[in-house]
Design an enzyme around this catalytic site. Structure first.
Site, PDB file in Angstrom:
ATOM      1  CE  LYS A 153       7.430  13.224  -6.770  1.00 43.94           C
ATOM      2  NZ  LYS A 153       8.441  12.425  -7.478  1.00 43.94           N
ATOM      3  CB  ILE A 154       4.251   9.586  -1.596  1.00 45.66           C
ATOM      4  CG1 ILE A 154       3.625  10.487  -2.675  1.00 45.66           C
ATOM      5  CG2 ILE A 154       3.173   9.073  -0.649  1.00 45.66           C
ATOM      6  CD1 ILE A 154       2.745   9.760  -3.691  1.00 45.66           C
ATOM      7  CB  THR A 232      -1.632   4.940  -0.646  1.00 44.98           C
ATOM      8  OG1 THR A 232      -0.287   5.207  -0.270  1.00 44.98           O
ATOM      9  CG2 THR A 232      -2.516   4.860   0.584  1.00 44.98           C
ATOM     10  CB  SER A 233       2.057   2.538  -4.282  1.00 45.69           C
ATOM     11  OG  SER A 233       2.778   3.471  -3.503  1.00 45.69           O
ATOM     12  NE  ARG A 234      -0.495   3.447 -10.414  1.00 40.56           N
ATOM     13  CZ  ARG A 234      -0.771   4.650  -9.919  1.00 40.56           C
ATOM     14  NH1 ARG A 234      -1.242   4.781  -8.688  1.00 40.56           N
ATOM     15  NH2 ARG A 234      -0.600   5.730 -10.655  1.00 40.56           N
ATOM     16  CG  ASP A 258      -6.447   5.206  -2.196  1.00 43.11           C
ATOM     17  OD1 ASP A 258      -7.668   5.359  -1.967  1.00 43.11           O
ATOM     18  OD2 ASP A 258      -5.810   5.937  -2.978  1.00 43.11           O
ATOM     19  CD  GLU A 263      -7.035   1.081  -8.937  1.00 45.14           C
ATOM     20  OE1 GLU A 263      -6.526   0.736  -7.856  1.00 45.14           O
ATOM     21  OE2 GLU A 263      -6.987   2.251  -9.365  1.00 45.14           O
ATOM     22  CG  HIS A 295      -6.626   5.210  -7.226  1.00 43.34           C
ATOM     23  ND1 HIS A 295      -5.991   4.306  -8.012  1.00 43.34           N
ATOM     24  CD2 HIS A 295      -5.748   6.247  -7.078  1.00 43.34           C
ATOM     25  CE1 HIS A 295      -4.788   4.747  -8.339  1.00 43.34           C
ATOM     26  NE2 HIS A 295      -4.626   5.938  -7.782  1.00 43.34           N
ATOM     27  CD  GLN A 296     -11.223   8.555  -0.313  1.00 42.12           C
ATOM     28  OE1 GLN A 296     -12.175   7.786  -0.391  1.00 42.12           O
ATOM     29  NE2 GLN A 296     -11.233   9.602   0.500  1.00 42.12           N
ATOM     30  CB  ALA A 297      -4.316   8.488  -1.750  1.00 42.03           C
TER      31      ALA A 297
END
Ligand code: NAI
Length: 331
Positions: A153-154, A232-234, A258, A263, A295-297
């Site tokens: 999806k992303i 922006t995944s992991r 992100d 983290e 981690h704000q995406a």
């Protein structure tokens, strides 16, 4: 139904309280869920958790022993839960598979634009009345090649936005979608070819045992000099030690992330008055060409609203003995 929420912030509470049903009694904890804190859910029917809670076997056993029968993840990724253990204990596990893929894709593109055009540095300079442009040269995205790893999806939305900039888009996914690629002028290529041809590489795949450190020293060695990496995944998709080595040698042109391997316990917290104990993160923060968000995406009104709506609906369905929403069940 009584539900304990872990790792909550004020924005979580406000969105959940807005759509909570009368049949739910919500308790919000600021600390994360792990085997030490599981007792806080004692007497509850369900727990609601986020990306940095740790639901390993021992934590799940304690939850089960204290009466919890459902785990509702208010996120899409589920690498923080031992699903085999959950199944063995008969715990139901749900997630929110797609709250707003646009939120994450748009944040990815925001990071790319900021990193490339050095907006973060320009913003600080201008506030200090330093109007010099030295060191702020970027490049046109138009005509450059971007490699999208993972076209779920992303990844697809990110690819489509970047096609809008006039970029050539390469993609790699073990389950490619030929129709989507054709209609968006995207070319699927083998993983190594994507690494070798892309000026920018963006990760949009889940963290699993086989994708851990997907970008490692071997992968970095294949990349074009000056490549930009977007994650922006992991965090654990990237070997951070190898990343730092490639940044130090100048082989990598820029990194926007992100997410970060370690983290947990750092991201989402205000540590501004403390000494940062993570030497690897501290080193990353010294590079002028590394841009990190915490981690704000996912953090848009639309995404938070959808996360709360789907999670509450599943909790209510559970309390009424109704089936969970389609596509949300993990165990
Ligand atoms: P999705 O499940 O729709 O798509 C993931 C895609 O990755 C699938 O097409 C799958 O075939 C592909 N894939 C699996 N293994 C692969 C491999 N080895 N190489 C290349 N592709 C592979 O997931 P979605 O919604 O697009 O999310 C992607 C990731 O984004 C999630 O796994 C999650 O970790 C992360 N995420 C991050 C957020 C944030 O706030 N930073 C928020 C939401 C998701």
């Amino acid at each position: 139904m009584k539900v304990s929420f872990f790792d909550t912030k004020p924005y979580d509470r406000s969105y959940f309280e807005k759509c909570a049903a009368d049949s739910l009694r919500l308790r919000f904890h600021e600390f994360r869920l792990n085997q030490e804190t599981a007792m806080a859910a004692s007497g509850d029917d369900a727990v609601c958790v986020f990306v940095n809670d740790r639901l390993d076997r021992s934590c799940l056993e304690q939850l089960h022993a204290s009466g919890v029968r459902m785990v509702a993840l208010r996120c899409a990724g589920f690498n923080q839960v031992d699903l085999d253990a959950a199944r063995a204990l008969g715990l139901a596990v749900t997630r929110v598979p797609a709250y707003s893929p646009h939120a994450v894709a748009e944040h990815t593109v925001a990071l790319l634009l900021a990193l490339n055009r050095k907006i973060h540095r320009a913003y600080n300079r201008v506030r200090e009345h330093n109007f010099s442009l030295s060191g702020l040269v970027g490049f046109d995205l138009h005509g450059k090649t971007v490699g999208i790893v993972g076209t779920g999806k992303i990844g697809r939305i990110t690819a489509q936005i970047l096609r809008g900039f006039g970029m050539e888009v390469l993609a790699y996914d073990p389950f490619p979608s030929a129709d989507w690629a054709r209609s968006n002028a995207v070319s699927y290529v083998p993983f190594n070819e994507l690494l070798e041809r892309s000026a920018i590489i963006s990760l949009h795949l889940p963290l699993t045992a086989s994708t851990l450190h997907l970008l490692n020293a071997t992968a970095f060695a294949r990349m074009k000099p000056g490549v930009f990496i977007l994650n922006t995944s992991r965090g654990k998709l990237v070997d951070t030690t190898a990343l730092i080595a490639s940044l130090k040698s100048g082989a990598i042109g820029g990194v926007a992330m992100d997410v970060y391997e370690e983290e947990e316990g750092v991201f989402f917290e205000d540590l501004s008055g403390q000494i940062l104990q993570d030497d690897v993160l501290s080193r990353l923060l010294t590079f002028p060409n590394v841009l990190i968000t915490s981690h704000q995406a996912f953090l848009t009104h639309e995404a938070l609203g959808e996360i709360a709506r789907v999670t509450v609906e599943n909790l209510v369905n559970r309390s009424k003995g109704l089936p969970f929403l389609d596509g949300t069940v993990l165990a």
